[in-house]
Scaffold this motif. Structure first.
Motif, short mmCIF file in Angstrom:
data_model
loop_
_atom_site.label_atom_id
_atom_site.label_comp_id
_atom_site.label_asym_id
_atom_site.label_seq_id
_atom_site.Cartn_x
_atom_site.Cartn_y
_atom_site.Cartn_z
N LEU A 50 0.76 -1.25 0.08
CA LEU A 50 0.07 -0.03 -0.06
C LEU A 50 0.80 1.34 -0.01
N GLN A 51 1.98 1.17 0.65
CA GLN A 51 2.86 2.33 0.57
C GLN A 51 3.52 2.54 -0.45
N TRP A 52 3.87 1.31 -1.41
CA TRP A 52 4.47 1.57 -2.82
C TRP A 52 3.44 2.22 -3.59
N GLN A 53 2.25 1.96 -3.47
CA GLN A 53 1.22 2.27 -4.21
C GLN A 53 1.13 3.71 -4.06
N GLN A 54 0.97 4.24 -3.01
CA GLN A 54 1.08 5.72 -2.45
C GLN A 54 2.37 6.33 -3.22
N GLN A 55 3.40 5.72 -3.24
CA GLN A 55 4.62 6.46 -3.77
C GLN A 55 4.72 6.22 -5.25
N GLY A 56 3.92 5.61 -5.87
CA GLY A 56 3.82 5.44 -7.16
C GLY A 56 4.85 4.39 -7.85
N LYS A 57 5.07 3.47 -6.92
CA LYS A 57 5.91 2.26 -7.27
C LYS A 57 5.45 1.12 -7.73
N ALA A 58 4.11 0.78 -7.45
CA ALA A 58 3.39 -0.26 -8.01
C ALA A 58 1.93 -0.02 -8.02
N GLU A 59 1.21 -0.63 -8.99
CA GLU A 59 -0.04 -0.79 -9.27
C GLU A 59 -0.60 -1.81 -8.54
N LEU A 60 -1.65 -1.71 -7.66
CA LEU A 60 -2.25 -2.71 -7.24
C LEU A 60 -3.68 -2.93 -7.84
#
Length: 473
Positions: A50-60
């Motif tokens: 979820l943190q990576w999604q907020q940082q734009g590093k991953a699409e969930l």
């Protein structure tokens, strides 16, 4: 080799991970460090996702795997705790000829994740092909402790000079020799001490010096066959050589440690079948060195104990060819140790004599009386063809026919055999057991200890080869 090791550039490449738990998280962290663009599909996600999604590093994508999610992806990782889902991902990706990794299921892996040692831009990957990941991790831990942290900055420094070196120095061999000089210079020590400006200045100065391709010969003893008996110096020079000149006595396992792109020249030398005459070998070393090559002359055992290393060095001297000599574990010491035979013992042998079974150049006989003393261990190299003559002459010179003897065939190697008996049986033992070269003859009272110390030989062999040695009494 079940998998071909490759380093794949993943910067901004699309990768799909199926699974949102801790296992998927570990794979995702590795992929993100390589710059991959992640899509992760799962019913639920660990907090880090979820943190990576907020940082734009991953699409969930919250939900379940659908084959359409594979479109446009370079790699796929199946990392759920459901074997049926993992199998579905594997089958769908394989049908599209896509590379897929199914975590902890090696048969369903088109690629695998190695254990990684990161000294960027130096990266080392270790893999067991998925069969023993804990062992691979332990190897990584050992290498992590051995490899200095300054490797990364050093690689970055030399990388900045690569184009300049290529422009000034013509030819791959000459450039490689220049870099060998750099890595043996104070440039490395300055980088290690974080003196990067000084290191760059010294590298610039080295490049400004006149470049010449200077040949050299390394006379290297490889021991009796077990690669773990190689010295560190031997291994270093084997990796530096442009050309490797070797005998049949050098084991295949040791030849595997030679630099991959080095030229390999076999000069034969088996008992009774010298495919290349010694003077021709000498001339070969001279010609290669004078052409600017770094030549590694590999010899079984030690080059200065019946290895003719002295003759080869004598041939180099008139041509002012630089050379180095690296001693090896001689066959007598290595084979006897692995067989559990002490060459000397306070109660049985106060001296040891090394002799060769070959005739002298003038055809004269050796001093059989000195070789027949009691309380002395006699080790005979290359004695198989003369076994009957050796037996006869020693007994005639006064050696007891009942003195113990051992024949050690392929000593220290996977296929080692130990055949024991008495001096009166020596020739018959060689014939009956069809002993072949390389083999060593050990004659003396110390051989009687072999039965008591046999456990030592078994343990040494098992530690290296994980199988018992062969013993025939």
């Amino acid at each position: 080799m079940q998998y071909l090791p490759l380093f794949v550039k993943l910067t901004d490449k699309a990768v799909l991970i199926v699974g949102g738990g801790s296992v998927a998280l570990r794979k995702a962290g590795t992929l993100l460090s390589a710059g991959a663009r992640l899509t992760v599909v799962a019913p639920d996600f660990a907090t880090e996702f979820l943190q990576w999604q907020q940082q734009g590093k991953a699409e969930l994508i919250q939900g379940y795997f659908q084959p359409a999610l594979l479109d446009g992806k370079l790699l796929v990782i199946a990392a759920t705790d459901n074997d049926l889902v993992n199998a579905q991902v594997y089958d769908a990706a394989s049908a599209r000829n896509m590379l897929v990794n199914t975590v902890d299921d090696q048969p369903k892996c088109g690629f695998i994740f190695p254990s990684i040692i990161d000294r960027s831009p130096i990266v080392i990957a270790i893999s067991s092909f998925g069969t023993a990941p804990v062992l691979a991790r332990r190897l990584r831990e050992k290498l992590e402790a051995l490899l200095p942290q300054h490797l990364g900055p050093l690689a970055e420094l030399v990388g900045r000079f690569r184009d300049n070196v290529k422009a000034k120095i013509t030819g791959f061999a000459a450039r490689r020799q220049f870099w060998e000089t750099v890595f043996n210079s104070d440039v490395v020590r300055d980088v290690q001490a974080n003196r990067l400006p000084q290191a760059e200045q010294k590298l610039t100065a080295l490049l400004a010096e006149p470049q010449s391709l200077a040949g050299e010969v390394y006379i290297v003893g490889t021991g009796p066959g077990d690669p773990e008996l190689l010295t560190l110096k031997a291994l270093q020079l084997m990796q530096q050589a442009d050309v490797v000149v070797y005998d049949y006595l050098v084991s295949p396992e040791i030849m595997e440690l030679v630099r991959r792109d080095a030229e390999r020249l076999c000069v034969g030398k088996k008992a009774g079948a010298h495919s290349v005459a010694q003077q021709d070998t000498n001339q070969l070393l001279i010609d290669l060195a004078l052409s600017g090559k770094k030549v590694c002359r590999l010899k079984g055992g030690d080059p200065f104990i019946f290895g003719r290393g002295g003759e080869e060095i004598q041939a180099l001297l008139p041509h002012n060819i630089a050379f180095q000599v690296v001693p090896g574990v001689t066959a007598a010491a290595g084979c006897a140790a692995y067989a559990g035979i002490p060459l000397t013992h306070r109660d049985y042998a106060q001296s040891v004599q090394f002799v060769t079974g070959h005739c002298r150049p003038d055809g004269s006989e050796p001093d059989w009386h000195s070789m027949s003393r009691t309380n002395q261990t006699l080790v005979i190299y290359m004695g198989l063809m003369k076994a009957a003559h050796i037996q006869q002459q020693l007994i005639s010179a006064g050696r007891s026919s009942a003195v113990p003897v051992a024949i050690i065939e392929n000593g220290t190697r996977r296929e080692q055999r130990i055949i024991t008996g008495t001096l009166s049986q020596l020739a018959d033992l060689v014939t009956q057991h069809d002993v072949s070269s390389p083999a060593l003859l050990v004659i003396g009272e110390v051989v009687s200890l072999q039965q008591d110390l046999h456990w030592f030989g078994q343990r040494a062999q098992a530690a290296v080869f994980a199988q018992p040695l062969t013993h025939i009494a």
